[in-house]
Write an enzyme that holds these catalytic residues in place. Sequence first.
Site, PDB file in Angstrom:
ATOM      1  N   ASP A 201       0.909  -1.142   0.000  1.00  0.00           N
ATOM      2  CA  ASP A 201       0.000   0.000   0.000  1.00  0.00           C
ATOM      3  C   ASP A 201       0.943   1.185   0.000  1.00  0.00           C
ATOM      4  OD1 ASP A 201      -1.444   2.266   0.893  1.00  0.00           O
ATOM      5  OD2 ASP A 201      -3.028   0.946   1.597  1.00  0.00           O
ATOM      6  N   HIS A 202       1.091   1.834  -1.149  1.00  0.00           N
ATOM      7  CA  HIS A 202       2.197   2.788  -1.248  1.00  0.00           C
ATOM      8  C   HIS A 202       2.050   3.966  -0.284  1.00  0.00           C
ATOM      9  CE1 HIS A 202      -0.440   5.016  -4.017  1.00  0.00           C
ATOM     10  NE2 HIS A 202       0.355   6.057  -3.840  1.00  0.00           N
ATOM     11  N   HIS A 264      -5.763   2.842   1.242  1.00  0.00           N
ATOM     12  CA  HIS A 264      -5.018   4.017   1.711  1.00  0.00           C
ATOM     13  C   HIS A 264      -5.700   4.711   2.903  1.00  0.00           C
ATOM     14  CE1 HIS A 264      -2.958   3.222  -1.918  1.00  0.00           C
ATOM     15  NE2 HIS A 264      -3.608   4.023  -2.730  1.00  0.00           N
TER      16      HIS A 264
HETATM   17  C1  BG6 Z   1      -3.574   4.668  -6.320  1.00  0.00           C
HETATM   18  C2  BG6 Z   1      -4.959   4.739  -6.913  1.00  0.00           C
HETATM   19  O1  BG6 Z   1      -3.481   3.607  -5.415  1.00  0.00           O
HETATM   20  O2  BG6 Z   1      -3.298   5.879  -5.640  1.00  0.00           O
HETATM   21  C3  BG6 Z   1      -5.105   5.935  -7.834  1.00  0.00           C
HETATM   22  O3  BG6 Z   1      -5.206   3.550  -7.651  1.00  0.00           O
HETATM   23  C4  BG6 Z   1      -4.692   7.205  -7.120  1.00  0.00           C
HETATM   24  O4  BG6 Z   1      -6.444   6.063  -8.300  1.00  0.00           O
HETATM   25  C5  BG6 Z   1      -3.313   7.023  -6.471  1.00  0.00           C
HETATM   26  O5  BG6 Z   1      -4.645   8.253  -8.073  1.00  0.00           O
HETATM   27  C6  BG6 Z   1      -2.983   8.210  -5.594  1.00  0.00           C
HETATM   28  O6  BG6 Z   1      -1.650   8.080  -5.179  1.00  0.00           O
HETATM   29  P1  BG6 Z   1      -0.803   9.353  -4.743  1.00  0.00           P
HETATM   30  O7  BG6 Z   1       0.469   8.803  -4.246  1.00  0.00           O
HETATM   31  O8  BG6 Z   1      -0.672  10.200  -5.969  1.00  0.00           O
HETATM   32  O9  BG6 Z   1      -1.636  10.030  -3.697  1.00  0.00           O
END
Ligand code: BG6
Length: 513
Positions: A201-202, A264
């Site tokens: 989960d980045h 997230h």
């Molecule tokens: C991803 C989603 O996990 O996270 C995307 O699939 C979203 O829809 C993205 O745009 C948002 O990531 P960050 O790091 O730009 O907030």
Amino acid sequence: MTTTFINPLTEANRSYKIAESCILVIFGATGDLTARKLVPALYNLAKDGQLPGHFACVGFARRPKSNDEFRKEMEDAITRFSRSKPIDQQLWKNFREKLFYLQSDFDEDAGYDELNKFLSKLDKQLGTKGNRVFYLSVQPSFFPTIVEKLSQHHLIYPPEMEKKWSRVIIEKPFGEDTQSAVKLQRELTQYLDEEQIYRIDHYLGKETVQNLLVFRFGNSIFESIWNNRYIDNVQITVAEEIGIGTRGRFWEEAGMLRDIVQNHVMQLLSLVAMEPPTSLHASSIHDEKVKVLESIRPIPENRIDEFTIRGQYGPGYIDGELVKGYRQEDNVNPQSMIETYAALQLYIDNWRWTDVPFFLRAGKRLPKRATEIAISFKKVPGCLFQSGPLAVDSNNLVIRIQPDEGISFKINCKVPALNNVIQPVKMDFRYGSYFGSAPPEAYERLICDCMAGDNTLFARDDEVLMSWKLLTPVLEYWKAHPDFHFPNYASGTWGPESAEEMLKKQGRHWRII
Ligand code: BG6
């Protein structure tokens, strides 16, 4: 003046875990994620001296491509997407030699045989010791097949093997509801132990998210007021200006609750609400996160409309430019009932949080990109400062996850003058200006941690399942009761009116960002 920042979490783990020699195999290496995130992350790790000395990355995907073509594409990707620019030619010259490409279908035995031989050859040439990270950046329906084939072809080994290890990184979504997540978990654990599964989960790799634990448990001043005696409500916002872009097909199957809230947002919620872990070890932190998720009051099935709001963007203006509505996007059903906005009101039934509402919202095509956690404190008793120029606002603590990472605190202050006027002022800490350098990208941290065998910043199976358990009834209700008012918010606005109404009914409002 710049200061060297030592993240105690990192150091605690790093003191005995470092990225070990290995080969990283990326399944689906011709996809967007590899070019935008994964290979630029590897390049930056190499730049910062964090990549193991004995290392190779093998792209494995269905399109035919030579090593040289793959390397050229990755050079372009690094040039465009790397956080450190321009590309360092000397570093690139060495780094490109670590990149390889193999073409195969994901269910083709011959491809896995070839992969096995190729990796053994690289082990001999590069000293990568048989250690493997398999990164599954493919459609989720391929996860079980790939893991089964890897096992059949002896590419993953039992965790008790002492001399070499194999780990699998799984991109989200992990399942699409409770039932499918349980099924996927069962399929994977036929071949893998939980400790070999790294559910990415980045958001957990973002610097400010990691800092949440330090902020909460490294500062006695905040932890002592982090409860229902002092806090009125908590708001978590993941707002994006962008629409769904070219991901229409995926989005029609997913929607906002699955794409961002289930993972997230729920991860942010568990970090902000959890009890102090007994140590900084992965299992202690995961245990506390699960306890919070278990304490969330299930949304009553007959009151889902009261506790949740959904929305879909119509055409509108973003930065003065007219943009399409969701239903006009490519590969989207013109009558689609999929939500691009979701808001929820949750309660955590434990000693610390009883009666404190947690308001969560995530939306595409909102006026700006902003991810934050806002803690709104209770008002002071009304006897002194309650009306006219002496009225005071409640204190707000805002943890800005992106952009402009930092923490701000709103307090009330007397305006300097002979009369008595009170005004809110902001104490503001900004990462960028204080530490003077851009934090590493989330994927750098997470890939590095996986190579080091540290799964603290990955989601454990029970976290993912608890989150699905909470949200699956909402998904089912939304599916069975489509919202015929869609599209119900214009691009460039803060979502449907009903989201504002949900808070207004309680005399509260969403924070203006
Ligand atoms: C991803 C989603 O996990 O996270 C995307 O699939 C979203 O829809 C993205 O745009 C948002 O990531 P960050 O790091 O730009 O907030």
